[in-house]
Design a protein around this motif. Structure first.
Motif, short mmCIF file in Angstrom:
data_model
loop_
_atom_site.label_atom_id
_atom_site.label_comp_id
_atom_site.label_asym_id
_atom_site.label_seq_id
_atom_site.Cartn_x
_atom_site.Cartn_y
_atom_site.Cartn_z
N LEU A 60 51.27 59.26 40.27
CA LEU A 60 51.55 59.25 38.84
C LEU A 60 50.89 60.47 38.20
O LEU A 60 49.83 60.92 38.63
N CYS A 63 48.54 62.34 32.89
CA CYS A 63 48.63 61.73 31.56
C CYS A 63 48.92 60.24 31.64
O CYS A 63 48.42 59.45 30.83
N GLU A 64 49.71 59.83 32.64
CA GLU A 64 49.99 58.41 32.80
C GLU A 64 48.77 57.67 33.36
O GLU A 64 48.48 56.54 32.95
N ARG A 67 46.59 57.04 30.48
CA ARG A 67 47.09 55.94 29.65
C ARG A 67 46.77 54.59 30.27
O ARG A 67 46.43 53.63 29.57
#
Length: 212
Positions: A60, A63-64, A67
């Motif tokens: 992934l 940025c994910e 999050r």
């Protein structure tokens, strides 16, 4: 005389290549165990037939991970797009004449790059290498697409030495590298080592000689 581990691996590849149609070989092992090195060596020795497709392309994005609050455990099973990886294997297995594009993980930027590896239909041997090919849960369908799986079984001392060198090469200090190995790589390794018995064969690399 007992053949070297790599000679035994070559013999198994030669046998696999006698099968009709495409062959998908899975190389599994703990972080730093030498999966990528073995995959690259095999691809070099079978340049017209083999192509390497790493599971790491399904990391992934950072940025994910941020999050999801998983940046500190990057590399754990849930920090990959496992269903996306399974879908790619399905496309590779059923490939006709179209080019199938696979992602690549670029360690220089610690991010995956989409469409970086063209899988051409004439490539007979696809070498898939990654940590979680034999795990259960969302990874379980992977085994359906592998014609054979090898567990690259490198001892912990050697793995950690390779990991430390790799982390430092890509920008971490020695202290940061050792911390990452302890809190991320080592727990991931324990998950992976539990899958060894599911592999069709164990490849045990020859130890690197030490001075003295």
């Amino acid at each position: 005389m007992t053949p070297s581990p790599y000679a035994a691996a070559r013999a198994r590849i030669d046998s696999l290549l006698q099968r009709p149609g495409r062959v998908i070989l899975g190389l599994v092992g703990a972080p730093g165990g030498g999966k990528s090195t073995l995959a690259a060596r095999l691809a070099t020795d079978y340049p017209e037939q083999a192509l390497v497709v790493p599971m790491d392309g399904f990391h992934l994005a950072n940025c994910e991970l941020k999050r999801l609050d998983r940046a500190g455990r990057k590399g754990a099973p849930d920090t990959f797009d496992a269903p996306g990886f399974v879908s790619l294997l399905q496309r590779i297995r059923n490939q006709a004449q179209e080019i199938v594009y696979a992602p690549l993980f670029a360690r220089e930027i610690e991010e995956p790059i989409a469409g970086a590896i063209p899988v051409l239909p004439e490539r007979k041997l696809i070498i898939v290498e990654g940590n979680y090919l034999l795990c259960d849960g969302p990874w379980a369908p992977v085994r359906h697409y592998l014609d054979e799986s090898w567990f690259v079984a490198t001892d912990e001392v050697q793995r950690n030495a390779w990991l430390e060198a790799r982390h430092v090469h890509f920008g971490r200090t020695i202290e940061e590298a050792r911390h990452w190995i302890a809190v991320t790589d080592a727990p991931n390794a324990q998950i992976i080592l539990q899958t060894r018995d599911k592999a069709d064969w164990s490849y045990i690399p020859e130890p690197i000689p030490t001075a003295g």
